[in-house]
Design a protein around this motif. Structure first.
Motif, PDB file in Angstrom:
ATOM      1  N   LEU A  97      83.234 134.081  78.064  1.00  0.00           N
ATOM      2  CA  LEU A  97      83.355 133.896  76.615  1.00  0.00           C
ATOM      3  C   LEU A  97      82.529 132.732  76.080  1.00  0.00           C
ATOM      4  CD1 LEU A  97      87.207 134.451  76.178  1.00  0.00           C
ATOM      5  CD2 LEU A  97      85.357 136.069  75.677  1.00  0.00           C
ATOM      6  N   ILE A  98      82.393 131.675  76.868  1.00  0.00           N
ATOM      7  CA  ILE A  98      81.711 130.471  76.384  1.00  0.00           C
ATOM      8  C   ILE A  98      80.278 130.777  75.979  1.00  0.00           C
ATOM      9  CG2 ILE A  98      80.787 128.234  77.131  1.00  0.00           C
ATOM     10  CD1 ILE A  98      83.376 127.721  78.506  1.00  0.00           C
ATOM     11  N   GLY A  99      79.927 130.269  74.800  1.00  0.00           N
ATOM     12  CA  GLY A  99      78.575 130.436  74.281  1.00  0.00           C
ATOM     13  C   GLY A  99      78.367 131.741  73.544  1.00  0.00           C
ATOM     14  N   ARG A 100      79.403 132.555  73.475  1.00  0.00           N
ATOM     15  CA  ARG A 100      79.302 133.871  72.811  1.00  0.00           C
ATOM     16  C   ARG A 100      79.873 133.788  71.409  1.00  0.00           C
ATOM     17  NH1 ARG A 100      75.981 136.376  76.508  1.00  0.00           N
ATOM     18  NH2 ARG A 100      76.807 135.897  78.558  1.00  0.00           N
ATOM     19  N   ALA A 101      79.554 134.788  70.599  1.00  0.00           N
ATOM     20  CA  ALA A 101      79.985 134.793  69.195  1.00  0.00           C
ATOM     21  C   ALA A 101      80.599 136.147  68.846  1.00  0.00           C
ATOM     22  CB  ALA A 101      78.794 134.504  68.286  1.00  0.00           C
ATOM     23  N   ARG A 102      81.173 136.200  67.658  1.00  0.00           N
ATOM     24  CA  ARG A 102      81.812 137.421  67.140  1.00  0.00           C
ATOM     25  C   ARG A 102      80.859 138.608  67.270  1.00  0.00           C
ATOM     26  NH1 ARG A 102      82.318 139.411  61.395  1.00  0.00           N
ATOM     27  NH2 ARG A 102      84.005 140.912  61.538  1.00  0.00           N
ATOM     28  N   GLY A 105      82.614 120.487  65.321  1.00  0.00           N
ATOM     29  CA  GLY A 105      81.999 121.020  64.113  1.00  0.00           C
ATOM     30  C   GLY A 105      80.713 121.782  64.359  1.00  0.00           C
ATOM     31  N   GLU A 106      80.205 121.723  65.571  1.00  0.00           N
ATOM     32  CA  GLU A 106      78.953 122.372  65.898  1.00  0.00           C
ATOM     33  C   GLU A 106      79.176 123.855  66.169  1.00  0.00           C
ATOM     34  OE1 GLU A 106      75.300 121.329  68.888  1.00  0.00           O
ATOM     35  OE2 GLU A 106      76.902 119.917  68.577  1.00  0.00           O
ATOM     36  N   ALA A 107      78.369 124.700  65.565  1.00  0.00           N
ATOM     37  CA  ALA A 107      78.418 126.152  65.771  1.00  0.00           C
ATOM     38  C   ALA A 107      79.851 126.676  65.736  1.00  0.00           C
ATOM     39  CB  ALA A 107      77.734 126.511  67.079  1.00  0.00           C
ATOM     40  N   PRO A 108      80.503 126.658  64.572  1.00  0.00           N
ATOM     41  CA  PRO A 108      81.918 127.016  64.482  1.00  0.00           C
ATOM     42  C   PRO A 108      82.241 128.452  64.883  1.00  0.00           C
ATOM     43  CG  PRO A 108      80.957 126.817  62.306  1.00  0.00           C
ATOM     44  CD  PRO A 108      79.927 126.340  63.281  1.00  0.00           C
ATOM     45  N   ASP A 109      81.247 129.323  64.913  1.00  0.00           N
ATOM     46  CA  ASP A 109      81.517 130.718  65.266  1.00  0.00           C
ATOM     47  C   ASP A 109      81.207 131.036  66.727  1.00  0.00           C
ATOM     48  OD1 ASP A 109      78.822 130.269  64.860  1.00  0.00           O
ATOM     49  OD2 ASP A 109      78.436 132.266  64.050  1.00  0.00           O
ATOM     50  N   VAL A 110      80.976 129.998  67.530  1.00  0.00           N
ATOM     51  CA  VAL A 110      80.644 130.178  68.941  1.00  0.00           C
ATOM     52  C   VAL A 110      81.806 129.681  69.795  1.00  0.00           C
ATOM     53  CG1 VAL A 110      79.029 129.523  70.772  1.00  0.00           C
ATOM     54  CG2 VAL A 110      78.175 129.973  68.470  1.00  0.00           C
ATOM     55  N   ALA A 111      82.104 130.428  70.851  1.00  0.00           N
ATOM     56  CA  ALA A 111      83.213 130.103  71.748  1.00  0.00           C
ATOM     57  C   ALA A 111      82.867 128.911  72.630  1.00  0.00           C
ATOM     58  CB  ALA A 111      83.553 131.311  72.612  1.00  0.00           C
ATOM     59  N   PHE A 112      83.663 127.856  72.513  1.00  0.00           N
ATOM     60  CA  PHE A 112      83.561 126.637  73.311  1.00  0.00           C
ATOM     61  C   PHE A 112      84.973 126.179  73.617  1.00  0.00           C
ATOM     62  CE2 PHE A 112      79.353 125.886  71.152  1.00  0.00           C
ATOM     63  CZ  PHE A 112      78.596 125.812  72.304  1.00  0.00           C
ATOM     64  N   PRO A 113      85.146 125.224  74.565  1.00  0.00           N
ATOM     65  CA  PRO A 113      86.482 124.670  74.787  1.00  0.00           C
ATOM     66  C   PRO A 113      87.071 124.135  73.484  1.00  0.00           C
ATOM     67  CG  PRO A 113      85.032 123.990  76.547  1.00  0.00           C
ATOM     68  CD  PRO A 113      84.165 124.664  75.505  1.00  0.00           C
ATOM     69  N   GLY A 114      88.353 124.389  73.316  1.00  0.00           N
ATOM     70  CA  GLY A 114      89.038 123.958  72.107  1.00  0.00           C
ATOM     71  C   GLY A 114      89.051 125.029  71.026  1.00  0.00           C
ATOM     72  N   ARG A 115      88.408 126.137  71.269  1.00  0.00           N
ATOM     73  CA  ARG A 115      88.383 127.241  70.308  1.00  0.00           C
ATOM     74  C   ARG A 115      89.276 128.370  70.800  1.00  0.00           C
ATOM     75  NH1 ARG A 115      82.897 126.492  68.204  1.00  0.00           N
ATOM     76  NH2 ARG A 115      83.083 124.422  67.292  1.00  0.00           N
ATOM     77  N   VAL A 116      89.737 129.175  69.859  1.00  0.00           N
ATOM     78  CA  VAL A 116      90.514 130.364  70.180  1.00  0.00           C
ATOM     79  C   VAL A 116      89.607 131.568  69.956  1.00  0.00           C
ATOM     80  CG1 VAL A 116      92.515 131.775  69.561  1.00  0.00           C
ATOM     81  CG2 VAL A 116      92.689 129.279  69.546  1.00  0.00           C
ATOM     82  N   VAL A 117      89.588 132.455  70.927  1.00  0.00           N
ATOM     83  CA  VAL A 117      88.739 133.633  70.863  1.00  0.00           C
ATOM     84  C   VAL A 117      89.636 134.870  70.872  1.00  0.00           C
ATOM     85  CG1 VAL A 117      86.849 134.895  71.960  1.00  0.00           C
ATOM     86  CG2 VAL A 117      86.941 132.395  72.130  1.00  0.00           C
ATOM     87  N   ASP A 118      89.495 135.692  69.832  1.00  0.00           N
ATOM     88  CA  ASP A 118      90.217 136.963  69.760  1.00  0.00           C
ATOM     89  C   ASP A 118      89.302 138.019  70.373  1.00  0.00           C
ATOM     90  OD1 ASP A 118      92.291 135.731  68.320  1.00  0.00           O
ATOM     91  OD2 ASP A 118      91.245 136.073  66.427  1.00  0.00           O
ATOM     92  N   VAL A 119      89.819 138.762  71.349  1.00  0.00           N
ATOM     93  CA  VAL A 119      89.020 139.771  72.039  1.00  0.00           C
ATOM     94  C   VAL A 119      89.720 141.123  72.023  1.00  0.00           C
ATOM     95  CG1 VAL A 119      87.925 138.076  73.566  1.00  0.00           C
ATOM     96  CG2 VAL A 119      89.987 139.273  74.327  1.00  0.00           C
ATOM     97  N   GLU A 120      88.917 142.151  72.187  1.00  0.00           N
ATOM     98  CA  GLU A 120      89.427 143.504  72.373  1.00  0.00           C
ATOM     99  C   GLU A 120      88.943 143.977  73.730  1.00  0.00           C
ATOM    100  OE1 GLU A 120      88.979 148.039  70.583  1.00  0.00           O
ATOM    101  OE2 GLU A 120      87.732 146.421  69.782  1.00  0.00           O
ATOM    102  N   TYR A 121      89.865 144.428  74.571  1.00  0.00           N
ATOM    103  CA  TYR A 121      89.492 145.034  75.849  1.00  0.00           C
ATOM    104  C   TYR A 121      88.989 146.435  75.522  1.00  0.00           C
ATOM    105  CZ  TYR A 121      91.693 141.257  78.434  1.00  0.00           C
ATOM    106  OH  TYR A 121      92.006 140.028  78.955  1.00  0.00           O
ATOM    107  N   THR A 122      87.709 146.685  75.729  1.00  0.00           N
ATOM    108  CA  THR A 122      87.114 147.942  75.260  1.00  0.00           C
ATOM    109  C   THR A 122      87.677 149.157  75.986  1.00  0.00           C
ATOM    110  OG1 THR A 122      85.225 147.689  76.753  1.00  0.00           O
ATOM    111  CG2 THR A 122      84.977 146.831  74.520  1.00  0.00           C
TER     112      THR A 122
END
Length: 182
Positions: free
Chosen positions: A146-151, A97-114
């Motif tokens: 990705l870890i520790g990064r946000a949208r 529940g901590e920092a829901p918009d930050v990438a941590f284990p257990g989260r899915v991160v959608d990325v765009e290869y620039t």
């Protein structure tokens, strides 16, 4: 057992150059590794000695072969126990529940290869977790980036083949929302 880091502590410890970024575990992963450790200790302390006693009763040539295999198994179990003990000792358990918009284990991160515009979704798994399609380990170059990064963050990732990729984080969501590879 490590306690869940605060958002600020978590962000500091998960930067790509931070030595502990690979020791982040979700609560579920932590409990799973702890259960594996207990099972391996049981095997080492009860099952392997019993097998060794039984093997000593075999015919000489069979006994030697069986005893050698049991000793090999014991070495393997001891090494795995040492690995799990170190992993759990150094683990930082990430609260979901901590920092829901930050990438941590257990989260899915959608990325765009620039460079190519390709979209992808990655589930970040705790270091040491089994790999599944669409999953990156917290200890991998992509996971560490990705870890520790946000949208909206741009992340440069050095891939094992020597190539660098720049990723833009499009979204971060909880894993239970489902992984849909783009």
């Amino acid at each position: 057992m490590g306690s869940a880091p605060t958002f600020k502590q978590g962000l500091a410890m998960t930067q790509p150059d931070h030595p502990n970024s690979a020791s982040l575990l979700t609560r579920g992963d932590y409990e799973q590794y702890r259960a594996q450790l207990e099972e391996l200790r049981r095997v080492r302390d009860r099952d392997l000695p019993e097998l060794l006693r039984d093997a000593r009763g075999f015919v000489a040539s069979d006994a030697e072969e069986e005893i050698a295999q049991i000793r090999d198994d014991h070495v393997f179990v001891d090494a795995r126990i040492a690995h799990l003990e170190a992993l759990l000792r150094d683990a930082q358990v990430v609260a979901d529940g901590e920092a829901p918009d930050v990438a941590f284990p257990g989260r899915v991160v959608d990325v765009e290869y620039t460079r190519t515009g390709k979209l992808a979704s990655y589930r970040i798994a705790s270091a040491g977790s089994t790999a599944h399609p669409g999953t990156v380990s917290a200890g991998s170059p992509v996971g560490q980036g990705l870890i520790g990064r946000a949208r909206g963050d741009l992340v440069s990732v050095d891939l094992p083949n020597g190539r660098a990729e720049e990723l833009r984080i499009v979204a971060v969501r909880r894993d239970d929302e489902g992984l849909a590879a783009a």
